[in-house]
Design a protein around this motif. Structure first.
Motif, short mmCIF file in Angstrom:
data_model
loop_
_atom_site.label_atom_id
_atom_site.label_comp_id
_atom_site.label_asym_id
_atom_site.label_seq_id
_atom_site.Cartn_x
_atom_site.Cartn_y
_atom_site.Cartn_z
N LYS A 108 45.81 37.89 39.51
CA LYS A 108 47.05 38.48 40.03
C LYS A 108 47.22 39.90 39.53
O LYS A 108 46.80 40.24 38.43
N CYS A 109 47.85 40.73 40.35
CA CYS A 109 48.12 42.10 39.97
C CYS A 109 49.51 42.50 40.46
O CYS A 109 49.89 42.20 41.60
N GLU A 110 50.21 43.19 39.59
CA GLU A 110 51.56 43.67 39.92
C GLU A 110 51.70 45.10 39.41
O GLU A 110 51.22 45.43 38.33
N GLN A 111 52.38 45.94 40.20
CA GLN A 111 52.65 47.31 39.72
C GLN A 111 54.14 47.61 39.85
O GLN A 111 54.77 47.19 40.83
N ASN A 112 54.66 48.34 38.87
CA ASN A 112 56.09 48.69 38.88
C ASN A 112 56.29 50.20 39.01
O ASN A 112 57.29 50.74 38.55
N LEU A 113 55.30 50.86 39.63
CA LEU A 113 55.36 52.31 39.78
C LEU A 113 55.98 52.73 41.11
O LEU A 113 56.11 53.93 41.36
N GLY A 114 56.29 51.75 41.96
CA GLY A 114 56.85 52.09 43.27
C GLY A 114 55.81 52.63 44.24
O GLY A 114 56.16 53.21 45.26
N HIS A 115 54.53 52.42 43.95
CA HIS A 115 53.46 52.90 44.82
C HIS A 115 53.36 52.06 46.09
O HIS A 115 53.75 50.89 46.10
N ASP A 116 52.75 52.66 47.13
CA ASP A 116 52.62 51.91 48.39
C ASP A 116 51.20 51.40 48.63
O ASP A 116 50.95 50.75 49.64
N THR A 117 50.27 51.72 47.73
CA THR A 117 48.88 51.34 47.93
C THR A 117 48.31 50.71 46.67
O THR A 117 48.55 51.20 45.56
N MET A 118 47.57 49.61 46.86
CA MET A 118 46.94 48.93 45.74
C MET A 118 45.48 48.66 46.06
O MET A 118 45.09 48.56 47.24
N TYR A 119 44.67 48.53 45.01
CA TYR A 119 43.22 48.46 45.15
C TYR A 119 42.65 47.40 44.20
O TYR A 119 43.23 47.12 43.14
N TRP A 120 41.49 46.89 44.58
CA TRP A 120 40.66 46.12 43.66
C TRP A 120 39.31 46.82 43.53
O TRP A 120 38.69 47.18 44.55
N TYR A 121 38.87 46.98 42.28
CA TYR A 121 37.56 47.51 41.97
C TYR A 121 36.80 46.49 41.14
O TYR A 121 37.40 45.72 40.37
N LYS A 122 35.46 46.54 41.25
CA LYS A 122 34.61 45.66 40.46
C LYS A 122 33.74 46.53 39.56
O LYS A 122 33.14 47.52 40.04
N GLN A 123 33.68 46.16 38.28
CA GLN A 123 32.79 46.86 37.35
C GLN A 123 31.70 45.89 36.93
O GLN A 123 31.97 44.85 36.32
N ASP A 124 30.45 46.25 37.23
CA ASP A 124 29.33 45.35 36.93
C ASP A 124 28.87 45.49 35.49
O ASP A 124 29.44 46.25 34.71
N SER A 125 27.80 44.78 35.18
CA SER A 125 27.33 44.74 33.78
C SER A 125 26.80 46.09 33.31
O SER A 125 26.69 46.33 32.11
N LYS A 126 26.45 46.98 34.24
CA LYS A 126 26.00 48.32 33.88
C LYS A 126 27.15 49.32 33.89
O LYS A 126 26.92 50.53 33.86
N LYS A 127 28.36 48.84 33.94
CA LYS A 127 29.58 49.65 33.88
C LYS A 127 29.86 50.40 35.18
O LYS A 127 30.76 51.24 35.20
N PHE A 128 29.12 50.13 36.23
CA PHE A 128 29.35 50.85 37.47
C PHE A 128 30.58 50.30 38.17
O PHE A 128 30.72 49.09 38.36
N LEU A 129 31.46 51.19 38.59
CA LEU A 129 32.73 50.82 39.24
C LEU A 129 32.65 51.06 40.73
O LEU A 129 32.28 52.15 41.18
N LYS A 130 33.06 50.05 41.51
CA LYS A 130 32.98 50.17 42.96
C LYS A 130 34.21 49.56 43.61
O LYS A 130 34.67 48.50 43.20
N ILE A 131 34.70 50.20 44.66
CA ILE A 131 35.87 49.70 45.39
C ILE A 131 35.52 48.40 46.10
O ILE A 131 34.39 48.21 46.56
N MET A 132 36.49 47.49 46.14
CA MET A 132 36.33 46.28 46.94
C MET A 132 37.29 46.31 48.13
O MET A 132 36.91 46.18 49.28
N PHE A 133 38.59 46.44 47.80
CA PHE A 133 39.63 46.39 48.83
C PHE A 133 40.73 47.40 48.51
O PHE A 133 40.93 47.78 47.36
N SER A 134 41.45 47.80 49.58
CA SER A 134 42.72 48.47 49.33
C SER A 134 43.73 48.00 50.37
O SER A 134 43.36 47.63 51.50
N TYR A 135 44.98 47.98 49.97
CA TYR A 135 46.10 47.61 50.83
C TYR A 135 47.13 48.72 50.76
O TYR A 135 47.48 49.20 49.68
N ASN A 136 47.64 49.10 51.94
CA ASN A 136 48.73 50.06 52.02
C ASN A 136 49.90 49.38 52.69
O ASN A 136 49.78 48.92 53.84
N ASN A 137 51.03 49.27 51.97
CA ASN A 137 52.20 48.58 52.53
C ASN A 137 51.83 47.23 53.13
O ASN A 137 52.20 46.91 54.27
#
Lengths: 108, 115
Positions: free
Chosen positions: B22-51
């Motif tokens: 679960k993820c929650e933000q209290n910044l009043g933002h309109d867009t949220m994202y999920w990223y995955k960081q693998d065992s080599k520390k590489f970060l990659k986007i999975m999803f984003s939602y806007n409103n």
């Protein structure tokens, strides 16, 4: 898609030393973020810097968008600076494309 | 007063199980994202939602299903967990996710380990 390359991949410093980390990107961007991932795994926002220079304490960053690079300067390094430093640039939908990171170890 | 909070922080489970983060933000933002960081520390986007609308689905297996009940929450459900799903998953938020918007703020991550 855009390529983001960071150098050096690894860096070991003696406490008190200064360092410069570099981030090159293959296409024009309209903003760039620097992050520090600390040893506990948290991603800390350092700078949001589409162009120009910003300073925050011992850290400063410069982005030269026309030449497609950004630099992160760490002065008077401390052991708490250890971790991984990432730069990231946004692409469509504001998704961030990350570089592979620079692993920094500061020895006391 | 945490800006982007994820739960749980650690998740250890068996292959084949279904789990949610679960993820929650209290910044009043309109867009949220999920990223995955693998065992080599590489970060990659999975999803984003806007409103609450899916904007980015970055060739993620359909065993991963994001759900955004409102613009302050973005959950990630994973079915039939596989060994390769072991990673750290980060939630993030920003304002203006349809264009090239404002800086993203990250949660502390959820470390998922598959046994």
């Amino acid at each position: 898609g855009i390529q983001v390359e960071q150098s050096p991949p690894d860096l070991i410093l003696q406490e008190g030393a200064n360092s410069t980390l570099r981030c090159n990107f293959s296409d024009s961007v309209n903003n760039l973020q620097w992050f520090h991932q600390n040893p506990w795994g948290q991603l800390i926002n350092l700078f949001y810097i589409p162009s120009g220079t910003k300073q925050n304490g011992r850290l400063s960053a410069t982005t030269v968008a026309t030449e497609r690079y950004s630099l992160l300067y760490i002065s008077s390094s401390q052991t708490t600076d250890s971790g991984v430093y990432f730069c990231a640039v946004p692409q469509y939908g504001n998704k961030l494309v990350f570089g592979a990171g620079t692993i920094l170890r500061v020895k006391s | 007063d945490t800006a982007v909070s994820q739960t749980p922080k650690y998740l250890v489970t068996q292959m084949g199980n279904d789990k949610s983060i679960k993820c929650e933000q209290n910044l009043g933002h309109d867009t949220m994202y999920w990223y995955k960081q693998d065992s080599k520390k590489f970060l990659k986007i999975m999803f984003s939602y806007n409103n609450k609308e899916l904007i980015i689905n970055e060739t993620v297996p359909n065993r991963f299903s994001p759900k955004s009940p409102d613009k302050a929450h973005l959950n990630l459900h994973i079915n039939s967990l596989e060994l390769g799903d072991s990673a750290v998953y980060f939630c993030a938020s920003s304002q203006g996710g349809r264009g090239l918007g404002q800086p993203q703020h990250f949660g502390d991550g959820t470390r998922l380990s598959i046994l």
